[in-house]
Design a protein around this motif. Sequence first.
Motif, PDB file in Angstrom:
ATOM      1  N   ILE A 100       1.100  -1.272   0.199  1.00 10.40           N
ATOM      2  CA  ILE A 100      -0.187  -0.295  -0.037  1.00 10.40           C
ATOM      3  C   ILE A 100       0.377   1.045  -0.277  1.00 10.40           C
ATOM      4  O   ILE A 100       0.303   2.203  -0.842  1.00 10.40           O
ATOM      5  N   VAL A 274      -4.975   2.457  -5.186  1.00 11.39           N
ATOM      6  CA  VAL A 274      -4.688   1.978  -3.811  1.00 11.39           C
ATOM      7  C   VAL A 274      -5.888   1.258  -3.922  1.00 11.39           C
ATOM      8  O   VAL A 274      -5.516   0.042  -3.066  1.00 11.39           O
ATOM      9  N   VAL A 278      -5.554  -2.409  -2.212  1.00 11.43           N
ATOM     10  CA  VAL A 278      -6.073  -2.612  -0.881  1.00 11.43           C
ATOM     11  C   VAL A 278      -7.164  -4.152  -1.037  1.00 11.43           C
ATOM     12  O   VAL A 278      -7.048  -4.708  -1.017  1.00 11.43           O
TER      13      VAL A 278
END
Length: 489
Positions: A100, A274, A278
């Motif tokens: 991340i 992102v 995730v």
Amino acid sequence: MHVTGTAPQSAPAPQDTPAAPSPAVDPTISGVPTTPSATSATGARTRDADRHARRFGLPVATALVMGNIIGGGIFLLPASVASYGTVSLVAFGVLTVGAITLALVFGRLAERDPRTGGPYVYARGAFGDFAGFLAAWAYWITTWVSNAALAVAAVGYLDVLVPVNDHRWSACLAALVLQWLPALANFAGTRYVGAVQLVSTVLKFVPLLLVAVGGLFFFDPHNLGPFNAGGGSAVGAVSASAAILLFSYLGVESAAVSAGEVKDPRRNVGRATVIGTVGAALVYLLGTLSVFGTVAHGRLVESTAPFSDAVNAMFGGAWGGWAVALAALVSMTGCLNGWTLLSAQTPYAAAQDGLFPAAFARRRRGVPTVGVAVTVVLASLLTVYNYTSGSAKVFQILVLVTTFTATVPYLLATAAQLFHLVAGRGDMVDRGRLVRDAVIASLAAAFSMWLVAGAGYAAVYQGVLFLFAGVIVYAVMAARNRARGETSG
């Protein structure tokens, strides 16, 4: 943006043929007047190109990231780390944080320079041509060798549905078909690449989410086994299991590499990176945890199809093997589709700057077709070599080499971010986010170094040889560029 003072070069609009010069500037081409019919013909070809070339929105860009991160490895990961015990889930958590942070760095870099090329653009902008070339060269090697490995692995799942592994050449032919079908989708244009990527990502998540979420309802803590099955130190177990899991997050850079094809890239590249990272992390963690809780530890350690075993344990019967094999094929085909596009994007950006042969800068229907063709041919040759040599060891070393070569552009990109932050240039740095960006970039750099260490000595050694071969290519291209500059001067 370039720090060296070179003005950024925007990527040309996708088109089938070079656009005709404007009549107001140059009314003739080779002495022949540009007629209205010629102009309309060129316009028709351009409109046809635009019909097949379409920019990716946030959903497709996110699917590209998730689809490239989650290939076929998810279907084997639980069994691969089961021998270390549930301590491997801790390693997964650490790796997720690292991935991340790397995704956040790519998002910030894309805000400054949203051009196609990703790490290549960032490295060249901060450190010049040579660093940019190394990023492009290393990433290109990563893509076409990984494509060959992915196709060969997909044949193993195809064999569950249609027996092909009994004969070497039938297996080889199947691997080649699995590579060329995504390549044909790329030749058709970015419109079809995005469609295939979105559909394949949705389809492969159905069985994965079935196990990841449904498995929680059949979760039995007695199946987990010991926390540290190896009996050594917990830290050592985390590091050992991480060495296997480290490579599962390759692909976080996907949206940044294709930034030129993303709508509103300054905003959407970072968000897609992102969100996609995730999302992939959640599937990895929940899927592994569910398999751990539905398949007895002793059986899981010996399993060659852990998701199949999990589905069979949840619902009974033996249909899980077929379902998971089909899901794996869909997953890998979608992954090959996305990686085939990425394999051509970085050489395309480098060719525009004269650091790769000019042929790589040709685009048709939004896709750098020469880059796609060269990549799929090289991957096909490597696939044929794998089946004719009869040695899996050589191929496995090459696959590990791609892990090392992938970290080269990662490290150069994070170094570029740190360079901008330390230099403190007002036009490159958001003062209000300076500390936060510095912490994130430092963590991403540490994560990249951990990837290098996890590749192993043999892979690093072989990877350095690949990089040195690239130095020779750079020397030739630099000499040609200088000669052309002196001639024009």
